[in-house]
Design an enzyme around this catalytic site. Structure first.
Site, mmCIF file in Angstrom:
data_model
loop_
_atom_site.group_PDB
_atom_site.id
_atom_site.type_symbol
_atom_site.label_atom_id
_atom_site.label_comp_id
_atom_site.label_asym_id
_atom_site.label_seq_id
_atom_site.Cartn_x
_atom_site.Cartn_y
_atom_site.Cartn_z
ATOM 1 N N SER A 15 -28.315 -25.493 -40.123
ATOM 2 C CA SER A 15 -28.854 -26.511 -41.028
ATOM 3 C C SER A 15 -30.269 -26.948 -40.670
ATOM 4 C CB SER A 15 -27.929 -27.730 -41.053
ATOM 5 O OG SER A 15 -27.724 -28.242 -39.747
ATOM 6 N N HIS A 213 -49.788 -8.503 -29.216
ATOM 7 C CA HIS A 213 -50.825 -7.696 -29.874
ATOM 8 C C HIS A 213 -50.181 -6.936 -31.028
ATOM 9 C CE1 HIS A 213 -53.516 -8.612 -26.537
ATOM 10 N NE2 HIS A 213 -52.547 -8.260 -25.711
#
Length: 256
Positions: A15, A213
């Site tokens: 939730s 990267h």
């Protein structure tokens, strides 16, 4: 599918994830920060635990998908950490099973691509008194304690250290504020706008500091259709246009 293609950042959890696009929610904050840079995709499921998530993880993240997410932010644990119900029903998951489930979810996500990054969010604390006060007449007793939250949060952090994953320790982070019980939650469990700011800030910090990267820090990512245009707003001197593609003045908070 709409274009141009952008990196995908998927929010996968219970939730606290499903509700994260509400007013002031941390998912909404990320959508604003990454506007024109990445798509924030919501896969939130109210009431779920790690066992139910594990049942569908290969459907939510199919290995044969043409495009794999660049980042997956995972939150399960709050429901797992609830005390077991006497009937044997309910969302409680024993600690060892929770850790095993989360490990399997992590390994599945790692298998998607060499460039899919992962951040786990650990269970935040709760305002126990407010949880009891807000007990629904339609539900059997919900038992949430900070002792249980901490146990599951610590286990999540330890698992991430074992697997080399990035993790946000929400249990510790929330309690850095003296007034966390009154400002971080709407009902003792779910996040207020202030609580969401804390979550968003921690996620952005982790992304900035991670040695990934390519980098997924929002300032390092190209902005879509950012070229100068004669259709841009005209400057005060009336001689040129002003490129607004990088403007952030309208943000409620200036994020780093």
């Amino acid at each position: 599918m709409v274009g141009p293609a952008r990196p995908q950042i998927v929010l996968f959890g219970s939730s606290i994830v499903q509700m994260s696009f509400g007013h002031g929610g941390w998912g909404a904050i990320l959508s604003e920060v990454y506007a024109r840079k990445a798509d924030i995709i919501l896969r939130g499921y109210y009431g779920w635990n790690s066992s139910r998530a594990l049942e569908v993880v290969d459907q939510v993240f199919p290995k044969d998908a043409a495009v794999q997410p660049s980042l997956v932010i995972v939150y399960f644990g709050g429901n797992d950490s609830m005390a077991p119900h006497s009937s044997g029903l309910g969302p409680h998951v024993p600690l060892t099973e929770y850790v095993d489930n989360m490990k399997k979810i992590a390994l599945h996500l790692q298998s998607l691509s060499d460039f899919t990054r992962i951040i786990f969010l650990s269970s935040p604390p709760v305002d126990e008194a407010k949880v009891r006060q807000n007990q629904s007449p339609y539900l059997s007793e919900v038992i949430r304690t900070n002792d249980l939250c901490k146990t599951y949060s610590d286990a999540c952090v330890e698992l991430c250290q074992e697997l080399g994953l990035e993790v946000v320790d929400l249990f510790s982070t929330f309690q850095k504020a003296d007034d966390w019980k009154t400002v971080c939650f709407t009902d003792g469990i779910h996040l207020s706008a202030q609580g969401s700011k804390i979550v968003a800030g921690e996620i952005l910090r982790v992304v900035k500091e991670a040695e990934w990267h390519p980098s997924l820090h929002w300032k390092s990512m190209p902005t879509e259709f950012a070229d100068d245009s004669p259709y841009d707003l005209v400057s005060a001197d009336g001689k040129q246009t002003v490129n607004s593609s990088e403007w952030t003045y309208f943000w409620e908070e200036q994020w780093d």
